[in-house]
Design an enzyme around this catalytic site. Structure first.
Site, PDB file in Angstrom:
ATOM      1  N   HIS A 251       0.780  -1.188   0.012  1.00 59.05           N
ATOM      2  CA  HIS A 251      -0.057   0.197   0.101  1.00 59.05           C
ATOM      3  C   HIS A 251       0.765   1.322  -0.025  1.00 59.05           C
ATOM      4  O   HIS A 251       1.799   1.193   0.872  1.00 59.05           O
ATOM      5  CB  HIS A 251      -0.992  -0.119   1.239  1.00 59.05           C
ATOM      6  CG  HIS A 251      -1.583   1.509   1.442  1.00 59.05           C
ATOM      7  ND1 HIS A 251      -1.365   2.081   2.482  1.00 59.05           N
ATOM      8  CD2 HIS A 251      -2.747   1.917   0.928  1.00 59.05           C
ATOM      9  CE1 HIS A 251      -2.254   3.071   2.509  1.00 59.05           C
ATOM     10  NE2 HIS A 251      -2.961   3.030   1.505  1.00 59.05           N
ATOM     11  N   ASN A 252       0.713   2.138  -0.830  1.00 55.25           N
ATOM     12  CA  ASN A 252       1.422   3.343  -0.790  1.00 55.25           C
ATOM     13  C   ASN A 252       2.867   3.249  -0.690  1.00 55.25           C
ATOM     14  O   ASN A 252       3.499   3.683  -0.039  1.00 55.25           O
ATOM     15  CB  ASN A 252       0.965   4.359   0.330  1.00 55.25           C
ATOM     16  CG  ASN A 252      -0.444   4.908   0.172  1.00 55.25           C
ATOM     17  OD1 ASN A 252      -1.191   4.700  -0.834  1.00 55.25           O
ATOM     18  ND2 ASN A 252      -0.718   5.812   1.196  1.00 55.25           N
TER      19      ASN A 252
ATOM     20  N   GLU B 180       1.926   0.435  -5.450  1.00 58.04           N
ATOM     21  CA  GLU B 180       0.844   1.274  -5.832  1.00 58.04           C
ATOM     22  C   GLU B 180       1.651   2.781  -6.155  1.00 58.04           C
ATOM     23  O   GLU B 180       2.628   2.924  -5.667  1.00 58.04           O
ATOM     24  CB  GLU B 180       0.193   1.746  -4.503  1.00 58.04           C
ATOM     25  CG  GLU B 180      -1.341   2.434  -4.711  1.00 58.04           C
ATOM     26  CD  GLU B 180      -2.026   2.313  -3.361  1.00 58.04           C
ATOM     27  OE1 GLU B 180      -2.895   3.261  -3.319  1.00 58.04           O
ATOM     28  OE2 GLU B 180      -1.904   1.688  -2.459  1.00 58.04           O
TER      29      GLU B 180
ATOM     30  N   ASP C 235       0.568   6.889  -6.466  1.00 59.75           N
ATOM     31  CA  ASP C 235      -0.319   7.956  -6.550  1.00 59.75           C
ATOM     32  C   ASP C 235       0.216   9.003  -7.549  1.00 59.75           C
ATOM     33  O   ASP C 235       1.220   9.626  -6.721  1.00 59.75           O
ATOM     34  CB  ASP C 235      -0.438   8.441  -5.098  1.00 59.75           C
ATOM     35  CG  ASP C 235      -1.513   7.317  -4.238  1.00 59.75           C
ATOM     36  OD1 ASP C 235      -1.926   6.445  -4.861  1.00 59.75           O
ATOM     37  OD2 ASP C 235      -1.705   7.838  -3.198  1.00 59.75           O
TER      38      ASP C 235
ATOM     39  N   HIS D 140       1.631  11.166  -1.390  1.00 59.38           N
ATOM     40  CA  HIS D 140       0.637  11.173  -0.634  1.00 59.38           C
ATOM     41  C   HIS D 140      -0.121  12.598  -0.868  1.00 59.38           C
ATOM     42  O   HIS D 140       0.110  13.181   0.078  1.00 59.38           O
ATOM     43  CB  HIS D 140       0.655  10.639   0.651  1.00 59.38           C
ATOM     44  CG  HIS D 140      -0.403   9.900   1.066  1.00 59.38           C
ATOM     45  ND1 HIS D 140      -0.613   9.407   2.505  1.00 59.38           N
ATOM     46  CD2 HIS D 140      -1.716   9.633   0.678  1.00 59.38           C
ATOM     47  CE1 HIS D 140      -1.835   8.994   2.624  1.00 59.38           C
ATOM     48  NE2 HIS D 140      -2.466   9.174   1.698  1.00 59.38           N
TER      49      HIS D 140
ATOM     50  N   GLU E 130      -3.042   5.200  -8.914  1.00 59.75           N
ATOM     51  CA  GLU E 130      -4.237   6.230  -8.307  1.00 59.75           C
ATOM     52  C   GLU E 130      -3.860   7.369  -8.892  1.00 59.75           C
ATOM     53  O   GLU E 130      -3.118   8.105  -8.717  1.00 59.75           O
ATOM     54  CB  GLU E 130      -4.183   6.205  -6.695  1.00 59.75           C
ATOM     55  CG  GLU E 130      -5.414   6.757  -6.269  1.00 59.75           C
ATOM     56  CD  GLU E 130      -5.433   6.509  -5.008  1.00 59.75           C
ATOM     57  OE1 GLU E 130      -5.539   7.639  -4.161  1.00 59.75           O
ATOM     58  OE2 GLU E 130      -5.326   5.397  -4.225  1.00 59.75           O
TER      59      GLU E 130
END
Length: 698
Positions: free
Chosen positions: A304-305, A334, A336, A349, A383
């Site tokens: 995650h992230n 991941e 973003d 983030h 994302e």
């Protein structure tokens, strides 16, 4: 006795390291300081200090290093590339989550000597056999304790050494052992005598007892006696005869015993401490599962992230975080992405103070590291918060950097009825970094009934941990059926700003494939993740049990007895002893009071914990001889975690070490469990000795 023989210390590069060099240690563009580095006489310890500081110095062992990168191969060194040319720069990469060390040499020749020298030493450390490794520990202890460096050890130094080794022994007994080893009667031990002292100290009565049970003359195990041991205790059945021959060949140090096809106590102990004597089935370490099923039939190691090295609000975003996750076998990362100022998309983030990195640098890092640990596809979870212009730039980077490793078209041009397999086989491209926009189109979840009627197999939904947990409770079986044909991705709650993790087991129980965790955070949850994916060659894909792959399954984690083929098992673990547990508290006199806890994670009925009592003041060779019993209703989903803690009656126990593995990978019999640090890295020679028995529960 020099365990390394004279070979490695005679190497010209290693000689330069032992003479010492002044290297610049670089932490950022503004922090670059000269330090004096040298390799100590043991050929394993690297020592460094600032040139002008008083007595303070630091050391680390070559065994802690994983690799050396040459040139500008880290973010820090790239940021000072104009100041220092690539042929002066190198990076020491550590195992686990420990940060790298970036160094700049004064000349290209010196840089090469350190790069090649450290690589040779790493190779040497990785290829030592059990005997050499043991000699190395003995040598290390001798070096540590010989305070005045006269190559001898007096009784006072030995007393200090015992404390360092986590042994609390009364004066009388210690003196007795010392006198036995001091054959030359000089009141001090030279290295040969110290080896003898170490042998007396590490004699394992509990291994000797097992040996005695099967040895006719109490001196050796004849071939047939070893066969009996393998068949009866280790439950090896038919292959015992063949295996007994191989073990004598591989582990027996005495040529005389080998000639008689026999095994001495030394050989027996060496076998029990080896990988073959470990609790993990050797055949499950390799790629042993069918890899040709649809993607939805596998658990997939997921992060995650991925870009964060620390917390979710102010943490440092880094390419190293991707490298570390991929090294741990992660297969779903991941990204973003947000609009950057100069037309280049950035990753961080969003709406927080975490630092920013370029999208294109991440894709280049993936290109380089994606397939170093595993040949199977990496899923890129994008994302995307970019406007149309920078989305186009992202697509260009993906195509240009990844080239033909990127999956951009359907494998056979057909609209699929089921997802492709990880061996992704009709395609001409063998290694694919799956941009899975082709096979994983993200979609809002509208309920299981809606999905059953309308969803395509390439549509995937994401669930927060709390929503997923609610669905597992309310509609477990529906969730399992949904997961037989579609991928679901679970991610940590937004409230976990400290990058803590949820327990992934609840999600695996209902067949969720992409259970994303904060890989940067050590602890129970990552131990479970590492434990599940330790099998199948650590390739990041584990085939789900058949009852989680059948679209008409009746299985419910809350009612395991309801499924076809329900066969509960009894797991009985006799915790016999511990060996050379690491010190928790580095204070001179402190010694641990260890206890062992066995924890089971699986369907709700299988969740259980049992622990031994604690042993006072002995981390060196504590003996418990206590048996812990469990009943496992769904063995195919259970994970078993062994934890060793330092008992403290006034406050929380301190963590000493752990090892987690799938129940289905356990070997029965007398086994060693090689403990791992909090970070998941090996801490040899720390281990537990157990006797495991698994039987049908009737």
């Amino acid at each position: 006795m020099d365990p390394e023989g004279s070979r490695i210390q005679d190497d010209p590069d290693v000689k330069i390291m032992m003479a010492g060099s002044t290297l610049r240690k670089v932490k950022s563009r503004s922090w670059k300081k000269q330090r004096h580095f040298r390799l100590l006489e043991d050929g394993l310890t690297i020592w460094y200090k600032s040139r002008w500081a008083g007595r303070g110095h630091s050391t680390f062992s070559v065994t802690e290093l994983e690799a050396v990168r040459e040139g500008h191969q880290s973010e820090v060194l790239l940021s000072i590339a104009e100041e220092f040319p690539a042929n002066l720069c190198f990076t020491l990469v550590f195992h686990g989550r420990q940060g790298n060390v970036d160094l700049v040499a004064e000349s290209p020749e010196e840089a090469q000597a350190w790069i090649q020298g450290v690589r040779k030493l790493i190779h040497k450390a990785q290829t030592m056999d059990e005997k050499e490794r043991l000699d190395q520990w003995v040598w290390d202890w001798f070096q540590k304790a010989d305070k005045n460096k006269d190559g001898k050890m007096n009784f006072k130094e030995v007393r200090k050494l015992l404390k360092m080794m986590n042994v609390d022994m009364n004066e009388e007994h210690a003196l007795h052992l010392f006198t036995m080893a001091d054959k030359s009667d000089t009141g001090s031990l030279e290295i040969e005598e110290f080896v003898h002292f170490y042998k007396i100290l590490t004699q394992r009565d509990e291994v000797w007892k097992v040996f005695q049970d099967y040895s006719g003359d109490g001196e050796k195990l004849m071939l047939e006696e070893l066969e009996n041991f393998l068949r009866i205790e280790q439950q090896e059945g038919e292959q015992s005869a063949q295996h007994a021959k191989e073990l004598i060949d591989r582990y027996e140090p005495s040529e005389t015993a080998k000639k008689q096809s026999a095994m001495s106590l030394d050989g027996f102990q060496m076998y029990l401490c080896s990988q073959e004597g470990s609790i993990f089935k050797p055949e499950h370490r390799h790629l042993y599962q069918d890899m040709s099923q649809p993607l939805s039939h596998y658990f997939i190691s997921s992060s995650h992230n991925t870009y964060l090295l620390e917390d979710q609000l102010r943490g440092h975003s880094s390419l190293e975080a991707y490298i570390q996750a991929l090294k741990r076998g992660c297969r779903c990362v991941e990204v973003d992405s947000w609009d950057g100022n100069d037309g280049e998309p950035i990753v961080y983030h969003g709406h927080t103070l975490t630092s920013k990195i370029l999208f294109r640098d991440i894709i280049s890092t993936l290109k380089e590291y994606a397939f170093k640990t595993s040949d199977f596809p990496v899923i890129l979870s994008l994302e995307n918060h970019c406007g149309v212009e920078q989305q186009t730039v992202m697509a260009q980077h993906l195509r240009q950097i990844l080239g033909d490793t990127l999956l951009t078209t359907l494998l056979d041009g057909q609209i699929p009825q089921q997802l492709p397999s990880p061996q992704k086989s009709k395609s001409k491209l063998s290694r694919e970094l799956s941009d899975l926009v082709v096979y994983c189109k993200s979609l809002h979840f509208h309920g299981f009934e809606h999905a059953r009627l309308h969803a395509k197999c390439y549509e995937m939904s994401s669930f927060s941990e709390s929503k997923a947990k609610r669905l597992t409770k309310e509609a477990g079986t529906d969730f399992i059926r949904y997961n037989t044909r579609q991928l679901s991705r679970i991610y940590p709650s937004g409230l976990r700003t400290d990058s803590s993790n949820y327990n992934p087991q609840d999600m695996w129980n209902v067949g969720c494939q992409i259970v994303a965790l904060n890989f940067q955070t050590a602890g129970l949850e990552m131990d479970l993740n590492d434990g599940l994916f330790r099998q199948n060659n650590c390739c990041g894909y584990v085939l789900k049990p058949d009852f989680l792959r059948d679209g008409d399954t009746q299985f419910s984690p809350d009612k395991p007895e309801g499924r076809q083929g329900y066969r509960p098992l009894r797991l009985s673990i006799q915790v016999i002893s511990g060996q050379q547990l690491p010190k928790v508290n580095q204070k001179e006199g402190s010694i641990v009071d260890p206890l062992v806890r066995v924890e089971i994670y699986g369907v709700p009925q299988d969740q259980a914990k049992e622990e031994t009592s604690h042993i006072n003041n002995n981390g060196f060779n504590p003996v418990w001889n206590e048996t812990l019993n469990f009943i496992i209703h769904t063995p195919e989903l259970a994970l078993v975690r062994f934890v060793v803690e330092d008992y403290d009656k006034a406050s929380r126990n301190d963590f000493i070490g752990q090892f987690t593995l799938p129940f289905m990978c356990i070997q029965a019999g007398y086994r060693h469990i090689h403990l791992l640090s909090k970070d998941g890295t090996a801490i040899p020679p720390s281990s537990l000795f157990v006797n495991v028995s698994i039987s049908e529960f009737t």
